[in-house]
Design an enzyme around this catalytic site. Structure first.
Site, short mmCIF file in Angstrom:
data_model
loop_
_atom_site.label_atom_id
_atom_site.label_comp_id
_atom_site.label_asym_id
_atom_site.label_seq_id
_atom_site.Cartn_x
_atom_site.Cartn_y
_atom_site.Cartn_z
N LYS A 1 86.45 11.76 62.36
CA LYS A 1 85.60 11.14 61.26
C LYS A 1 84.53 9.57 61.21
O LYS A 1 85.12 8.68 61.58
CB LYS A 1 86.27 10.89 59.69
CG LYS A 1 84.93 10.63 59.11
CD LYS A 1 85.90 10.66 57.74
CE LYS A 1 87.34 9.95 57.47
NZ LYS A 1 86.46 8.71 56.64
N GLU B 1 82.02 9.39 48.98
CA GLU B 1 83.40 8.30 48.38
C GLU B 1 82.88 7.97 47.58
O GLU B 1 81.46 6.68 47.56
CB GLU B 1 83.91 7.64 49.74
CG GLU B 1 85.17 6.30 48.65
CD GLU B 1 85.75 5.93 50.05
OE1 GLU B 1 86.00 5.58 51.66
OE2 GLU B 1 86.40 4.83 49.81
N ASP C 1 90.06 8.77 62.00
CA ASP C 1 88.81 8.34 61.59
C ASP C 1 88.49 7.26 63.29
O ASP C 1 89.98 7.15 63.92
CB ASP C 1 89.38 7.34 60.87
CG ASP C 1 88.74 7.78 59.29
OD1 ASP C 1 87.39 8.05 59.54
OD2 ASP C 1 89.27 7.10 58.51
N GLU D 1 81.88 6.90 59.98
CA GLU D 1 80.60 6.06 58.71
C GLU D 1 79.73 5.75 58.58
O GLU D 1 79.26 4.82 59.37
CB GLU D 1 82.11 4.91 57.79
CG GLU D 1 83.42 5.54 57.79
CD GLU D 1 83.75 4.37 57.18
OE1 GLU D 1 82.99 2.97 56.50
OE2 GLU D 1 85.29 4.18 56.30
N ASP E 1 91.16 5.75 58.97
CA ASP E 1 91.99 4.06 59.03
C ASP E 1 92.50 3.54 58.44
O ASP E 1 92.45 2.53 58.00
CB ASP E 1 90.23 3.37 59.70
CG ASP E 1 89.14 3.62 58.58
OD1 ASP E 1 89.34 4.40 57.52
OD2 ASP E 1 88.34 2.60 58.70
N SER E 2 92.70 3.74 56.90
CA SER E 2 93.47 3.55 55.66
C SER E 2 94.71 2.60 56.37
O SER E 2 95.36 2.01 54.97
CB SER E 2 93.45 4.24 54.50
OG SER E 2 93.75 5.51 54.86
O1 KIV Z 1 90.97 5.89 55.91
C1 KIV Z 1 90.90 7.07 54.96
O2 KIV Z 1 91.71 7.19 54.48
C2 KIV Z 1 89.31 7.60 54.31
C3 KIV Z 1 89.39 8.32 53.05
C4 KIV Z 1 89.62 7.26 51.80
C5 KIV Z 1 88.31 9.18 52.64
O3 KIV Z 1 88.64 7.66 55.19
#
Ligand code: KIV
Length: 272
Positions: free
Chosen positions: A121, A190, A91, A123, A52-53
């Protein structure tokens, strides 16, 4: 090119568990589009994270919170079309799993069905245990994410190192053990102290992949745009830049502008 000990045709969740058991470190990078994912996959990266980055590096938002489930599915399906070898983890974005476990499952099913990704994934730890169990019960592989969890940035207030205090470190270790127990296949840690990350990696049998978590874990992940130097304003201590694409591209594009203005481009060989 990859320096894998054993060549895997297609990386699976089981391959990653085998890599940890055999002491082979796992490489993971983000990608959000077809062209970049093709390069990342060809270079031998084991896991592509459609993170989600994307909210930051693709859309220019300040945080990861605004990106939607539809947008994540769009990015993930582009990556799926490109990658032949890597395991693709997607994510679950903020707001697509926090309400209840049914919503978490519905969002995960949409990702798996509509993008073709291989795993999701999420969080968090004990707070989202029921949601993770529900997703796992549907046969969807889950990667956990503890430590600095950017979707909670407004709770933390800063992006500084997490779990420096004993109480938070103990909860993190308990959460990691719980994630292993209920069936997650891997875990991202992280921005936590290296000694704590190593302790977690030694305490559980599933792979622990770190970002800003030191070398005592089972693999590393970076945001692609950071490690190739496209995002030149972001320089945390844990980031190693392998290129300076921001500078190189700016120079190249500047040369193009000059060539167009001076009618140097196109030349006689570059036209019909
Ligand atoms: O969204 C992302 O890029 C991440 C990484 C920083 C692990 O969750």
């Amino acid at each position: 090119m990859s320096t894998a000990k054993k060549d895997y045709k297609r990386i699976t969740t089981k391959s990653l568990i085998d890599m940890k058991a055999n002491g082979e470190k796992i490489s993971m990078l983000t990608a959000y589009d077809f062209t970049m994912a093709k390069i990342v996959d060809s270079a031998g990266v084991d896991v592509i994270l459609v993170g989600d980055s994307a909210s930051n590096v693709m859309a220019g938002h300040e945080t990861t919170l605004p990106i939607t489930l539809d947008q994540m599915i769009y990015h993930a399906s582009s990556v799926v079309r490109a990658a032949e070898r890597a395991l693709i983890v997607v994510d679950l974005p903020f707001g697509s799993y926090q309400s209840d476990s049914k919503e978490a499952l519905r969002s995960s099913i949409r990702i798996m069905k509509e993008s073709g990704g291989h795993a999701v994934k999420l969080e968090g730890g004990s707070e989202i245990k029921d949601s993770i169990k529900k997703i796992l019960n549907a046969g969807i592989p889950v990667m956990g994410h503890l430590g600095l969890t950017p979707q909670s940035i407004y709770k933390f207030g800063t992006y500084t190192v997490r779990a420096k205090e004993d109480a938070e470190a103990e909860k993190l270790l308990d959460d990691a053990k719980m994630l292993e127990r209920i069936g997650c296949f891997a875990l991202v840690l992280e921005k936590i102290p290296a000694h704590l990350a190593q302790k977690v990696a030694e305490s559980i049998s599933i792979p622990v992949i770190g970002i800003g978590a030191g070398s005592g874990v089972d693999g590393q992940v970076l945001v692609l745009h950071d490690m190739i130097g496209m995002t030149h304003e972001f320089s945390p201590r844990f980031l190693r830049r392998y290129m300076n694409l921001y500078e190189d591209m700016t120079k190249a594009i500047g040369n193009y502008v000059t060539d167009v203005k001076s009618v140097d481009f196109p030349n006689a060989n570059e036209q019909y």
